[in-house]
Design an enzyme around this catalytic site. Structure first.
Site, PDB file in Angstrom:
ATOM      1  N   THR A 122       0.731  -1.548  -0.201  1.00 21.16           N
ATOM      2  CA  THR A 122       0.356   0.390  -0.140  1.00 21.16           C
ATOM      3  C   THR A 122       0.928   1.260   0.258  1.00 21.16           C
ATOM      4  OG1 THR A 122      -1.643  -1.727   1.329  1.00 21.16           O
ATOM      5  CG2 THR A 122      -1.684   1.024   1.516  1.00 21.16           C
ATOM      6  N   ARG A 154      -7.433  -9.810   3.484  1.00 17.34           N
ATOM      7  CA  ARG A 154      -7.460  -9.589   5.113  1.00 17.34           C
ATOM      8  C   ARG A 154      -7.681 -10.425   5.751  1.00 17.34           C
ATOM      9  NH1 ARG A 154     -14.528 -10.923   4.860  1.00 17.34           N
ATOM     10  NH2 ARG A 154     -13.760 -12.385   4.140  1.00 17.34           N
ATOM     11  N   LYS A 207      -6.869   1.588  -2.682  1.00 19.57           N
ATOM     12  CA  LYS A 207      -6.795   1.676  -2.032  1.00 19.57           C
ATOM     13  C   LYS A 207      -7.127   1.962  -0.997  1.00 19.57           C
ATOM     14  CE  LYS A 207      -4.850  -1.377   1.131  1.00 19.57           C
ATOM     15  NZ  LYS A 207      -5.603  -3.117   1.900  1.00 19.57           N
ATOM     16  N   ASN A 211      -9.815   2.125   2.492  1.00 15.30           N
ATOM     17  CA  ASN A 211      -9.060   1.258   3.607  1.00 15.30           C
ATOM     18  C   ASN A 211     -10.479   2.738   5.166  1.00 15.30           C
ATOM     19  OD1 ASN A 211      -8.178  -0.932   3.875  1.00 15.30           O
ATOM     20  ND2 ASN A 211      -6.252  -0.123   3.963  1.00 15.30           N
ATOM     21  N   GLY A 260      -8.487  -1.932  14.810  1.00 21.07           N
ATOM     22  CA  GLY A 260      -6.482  -1.737  14.404  1.00 21.07           C
ATOM     23  C   GLY A 260      -6.533  -2.621  13.733  1.00 21.07           C
ATOM     24  N   CYS A 263      -3.136  -2.293   9.126  1.00 23.17           N
ATOM     25  CA  CYS A 263      -3.629  -1.751   7.941  1.00 23.17           C
ATOM     26  C   CYS A 263      -4.147  -0.730   8.296  1.00 23.17           C
ATOM     27  CB  CYS A 263      -4.128  -2.033   6.956  1.00 23.17           C
ATOM     28  SG  CYS A 263      -2.984  -3.891   6.116  1.00 23.17           S
TER      29      CYS A 263
HETATM   30  N1  LIG Z   1      -0.911  -7.020   6.229  1.00 20.60           N
HETATM   31  C1  LIG Z   1      -2.262  -7.080   5.703  1.00 20.60           C
HETATM   32  O1  LIG Z   1      -3.326  -7.853   5.721  1.00 20.60           O
HETATM   33  C2  LIG Z   1      -2.552  -6.211   4.171  1.00 20.60           C
HETATM   34  C3  LIG Z   1      -3.255  -6.488   3.420  1.00 20.60           C
HETATM   35  C4  LIG Z   1      -3.343  -5.423   2.031  1.00 20.60           C
HETATM   36  C5  LIG Z   1      -2.328  -4.277   1.699  1.00 20.60           C
HETATM   37  N2  LIG Z   1      -0.708  -4.551   2.621  1.00 20.60           N
HETATM   38  C6  LIG Z   1      -0.551  -3.809   2.577  1.00 20.60           C
HETATM   39  O2  LIG Z   1       0.813  -5.191   1.868  1.00 20.60           O
HETATM   40  C7  LIG Z   1       1.938  -4.709   2.507  1.00 20.60           C
HETATM   41  C8  LIG Z   1       3.358  -5.581   2.755  1.00 20.60           C
HETATM   42  O3  LIG Z   1       2.427  -5.713   4.195  1.00 20.60           O
HETATM   43  P1  LIG Z   1       2.576  -6.915   5.556  1.00 20.60           P
HETATM   44  O4  LIG Z   1       1.706  -6.742   6.374  1.00 20.60           O
HETATM   45  O5  LIG Z   1       2.876  -8.399   4.546  1.00 20.60           O
HETATM   46  O6  LIG Z   1       3.999  -7.048   5.858  1.00 20.60           O
HETATM   47  P2  LIG Z   1       5.058  -7.577   6.661  1.00 20.60           P
HETATM   48  O7  LIG Z   1       5.797  -6.501   7.963  1.00 20.60           O
HETATM   49  O8  LIG Z   1       3.813  -8.926   7.425  1.00 20.60           O
HETATM   50  O9  LIG Z   1       6.148  -8.265   5.671  1.00 20.60           O
HETATM   51  C9  LIG Z   1       6.863  -7.498   4.570  1.00 20.60           C
HETATM   52  C10 LIG Z   1       8.288  -8.139   5.458  1.00 20.60           C
HETATM   53  O10 LIG Z   1       8.872  -6.976   3.741  1.00 20.60           O
HETATM   54  C11 LIG Z   1      10.161  -7.924   3.791  1.00 20.60           C
HETATM   55  N3  LIG Z   1      11.071  -7.037   3.441  1.00 20.60           N
HETATM   56  C12 LIG Z   1      11.277  -5.639   3.767  1.00 20.60           C
HETATM   57  N4  LIG Z   1      11.887  -5.117   2.362  1.00 20.60           N
HETATM   58  C13 LIG Z   1      13.061  -5.916   2.093  1.00 20.60           C
HETATM   59  C14 LIG Z   1      13.698  -5.838   0.862  1.00 20.60           C
HETATM   60  N5  LIG Z   1      14.768  -5.079   0.479  1.00 20.60           N
HETATM   61  N6  LIG Z   1      13.569  -7.053   0.365  1.00 20.60           N
HETATM   62  C15 LIG Z   1      13.014  -8.315   0.896  1.00 20.60           C
HETATM   63  N7  LIG Z   1      12.414  -8.140   1.827  1.00 20.60           N
HETATM   64  C16 LIG Z   1      12.113  -7.352   2.489  1.00 20.60           C
HETATM   65  C17 LIG Z   1      10.331  -8.136   5.834  1.00 20.60           C
HETATM   66  O11 LIG Z   1      11.353  -8.736   5.938  1.00 20.60           O
HETATM   67  C18 LIG Z   1       8.839  -8.503   6.157  1.00 20.60           C
HETATM   68  O12 LIG Z   1       9.263 -10.340   6.388  1.00 20.60           O
HETATM   69  C19 LIG Z   1       2.290  -3.240   3.490  1.00 20.60           C
HETATM   70  O13 LIG Z   1       2.309  -2.358   2.285  1.00 20.60           O
HETATM   71  C20 LIG Z   1       0.558  -3.216   3.512  1.00 20.60           C
HETATM   72  O14 LIG Z   1       0.278  -1.750   4.390  1.00 20.60           O
HETATM   73  C21 LIG Z   1      -1.050  -5.880   3.503  1.00 20.60           C
END
Ligand SMILES: NC(=O)c1ccc[n+]([C@@H]2O[C@H](COP(=O)([O-])OP(=O)(O)OC[C@H]3O[C@@H](n4cnc5c(N)ncnc54)[C@H](O)[C@@H]3O)[C@@H](O)[C@H]2O)c1
Length: 443
Positions: A122, A154, A207, A211, A260, A263
């Site tokens: 995002t 989700r 996006k 949200n 909470g 996101c």
């Molecule tokens: N969690 C959700 O439900 C959700 C839903 C929709 C969108 N998003 C969006 O998706 C994105 C990721 O969210 P998430 O919850 O999966 O995050 P997260 O923190 O669980 O995972 C991110 C991962 O990226 C890795 N990382 C960081 N820099 C890196 C690099 N240069 N090379 C390789 N790996 C690297 C980290 O080690 C980590 O494991 C965010 O922008 C979030 O807003 C999340």
């Protein structure tokens, strides 16, 4: 198609495993060696229903692999997804894009042949332009396009959300890139999932708009719940009464302790910052953020009020710590603010959560953890239900009443019926619903 997924957290791992399940060949890359080692051993770094089996099947069939270095995966890829974190930047609330830009630089170094670079993280509107600039600057002459494909899954229902999405949003300013995206999502095209193709900037903003709207809906019903408590009305019946109107819709109208998670809190704040920068402030969302922030601690005060106005020296049992059920994610969970409010007022807190206690231990001090709901309730002056795990919906209430020191339950998720709980001898407090002889029947 060959896919490199950069970042293997909730989004990267689930998306990577699902793309592999569609038949693509996927490498999930992560900087965190512990995460990749665990995945190679078949251990999931997160709790997500069905994920372990999906990963195991696709690894066995040779379509899913894991790496700490992106070079080979990117070199071979038709599409490279950036799914790294975009947390709130410390101090000012803007999205921290350092992980995205770092990933873009690393990807640029390894590109080979025409490659579509897709931001799944995002990211604020305009980030795709910067990713494009970084790649072109790092690797002049590289043959690539940058696409926005925000993710709407989700946690807790991530796999079914990815495989049966309400819609897929693809922001592409390049016809070749659009064709690659269509091929990647072909199984979903065949299932007739709605595909919304837009400009890149529109996709990025879609996006945040989604949200912010959902956060607004939750906050709206929470404020209606507060009014219900003052006037003796029932928020669940109001939610049904308005939710049956198709223009409103019934989802996200459950009053509770405030939103909470990983996101909504960060994305609403980031949207506010972007909007202010572009001199188009979204005051409605500014109000939503302020109301929600105050609400979490107010729920702590609600527990204190249910205990007769003071919890000093008392033991409070907390059921549920994660920001919602079926995840172990504790990021911005309401339980954090609620427990802090209780501890500030002198309470001793004992907690139980089916999956979140390992993460909670990192974030919470001076909390005792129990092995099950009954051990949690043992000798407590009150029990607060903070997350609506299924396991808490069917508690042996007789046993709970017996083990509690005083039979006080504060149900912040409205999972029990006030009249029933009173009949069972509890002092029962919920959110936005009158106690006692309230009209509880929903036809
Ligand atoms: N969690 C959700 O439900 C959700 C839903 C929709 C969108 N998003 C969006 O998706 C994105 C990721 O969210 P998430 O919850 O999966 O995050 P997260 O923190 O669980 O995972 C991110 C991962 O990226 C890795 N990382 C960081 N820099 C890196 C690099 N240069 N090379 C390789 N790996 C690297 C980290 O080690 C980590 O494991 C965010 O922008 C979030 O807003 C999340």
């Amino acid at each position: 198609m060959r896919v490199a997924m950069i970042g293997s957290g909730y989004v990267g791992l689930v998306s990577g495993a699902c793309f592999a399940d569609f038949g693509h060949v996927v490498t999930c890359v992560d900087k965190d060696p512990a995460k990749i080692d665990a995945l190679r051993r078949g251990e999931m770094p997160i709790y997500e229903p069905g994920l372990s089996d999906l990963v195991a099947t696709n690894v066995r069939q040779g379509r899913l692999a894991f790496a700490t270095d992106l070079t080979q995966a990117v070199r071979e890829a038709d599409a490279v997804f950036i799914s790294v974190g975009t947390p709130s930047r410390r101090g000012d609330g803007y999205a921290d894009l350092s992980y995205v830009y770092q990933a873009a630089r690393e990807i640029a170094g390894a590109l080979s042949g025409y490659t579509v670079v897709v931001t799944k993280s995002t990211v604020p509107v305009g980030t795709g332009d910067e990713v494009e600039r970084i790649i072109a600057e790092t690797r002049p002459g590289a043959d690539f396009a940058v696409v926005s494909n925000p993710e709407f899954l989700r946690e807790g229902a991530a796999i079914s959300d990815f495989k049966r999405p309400d819609r897929i949003v693809i922001g592409a300013d390049d016809a070749n890139a659009e064709a690659v995206m269509a091929e990647l999502y072909r199984p979903l095209y065949l299932n007739q999932a709605p595909i919304v193709v837009t400009s890149r900037r529109t996709a990025e903003l879609t996006k945040y708009a989604a949200n912010a709207f959902l956060a607004t809906k939750i906050t709206f019903i929470n404020e209606i719940a507060d009014l219900c408590e003052r006037v003796g009305a029932n928020v669940q019946e109001i939610a049904r009464g308005i939710g049956l109107d198709n223009r409103i819709g019934s989802k996200f109208l459950h009053a509770g302790p405030g939103y909470g998670g990983s996101c909504f809190p960060k994305d609403t704040v980031a949207l506010i910052k972007t909007a202010q920068d572009y001199q188009a402030p979204i005051r409605l969302v500014e109000a939503v953020v302020a109301v929600n922030d105050q609400r979490k601690r107010a729920m702590g005060r609600k527990v204190i009020a249910a205990c007769g106005g003071t919890v000093r020296g008392k033991r409070i049992a907390v059921l549920g710590l994660t920001f919602k059920p079926n995840t172990d994610d504790m990021r911005e969970a309401p339980s954090l603010a609620i427990i802090a409010a209780l501890q500030d007022a002198g309470a001793r807190v004992r907690a139980y959560d089916p999956e979140g206690m390992d993460q909670a231990r990192i974030l919470l001090d001076d909390v005792e953890y129990a092995q099950d709901p009954y051990a949690c309730a043992e000798g407590a002056d009150a029990l607060a239900i903070v997350t609506e795990w299924d396991a808490f919906r069917a508690l042996d209430l007789e046993r709970v009443r017996t083990v509690l020191k005083s039979p006080v339950i504060v149900d912040l998720r409205n999972i029990y019926r006030p009249d029933d709980m009173e009949r069972r001898g509890f002092t029962y407090v919920s959110v936005g619903r009158p106690n006692g002889a309230a009209h509880e029947t929903i036809f």
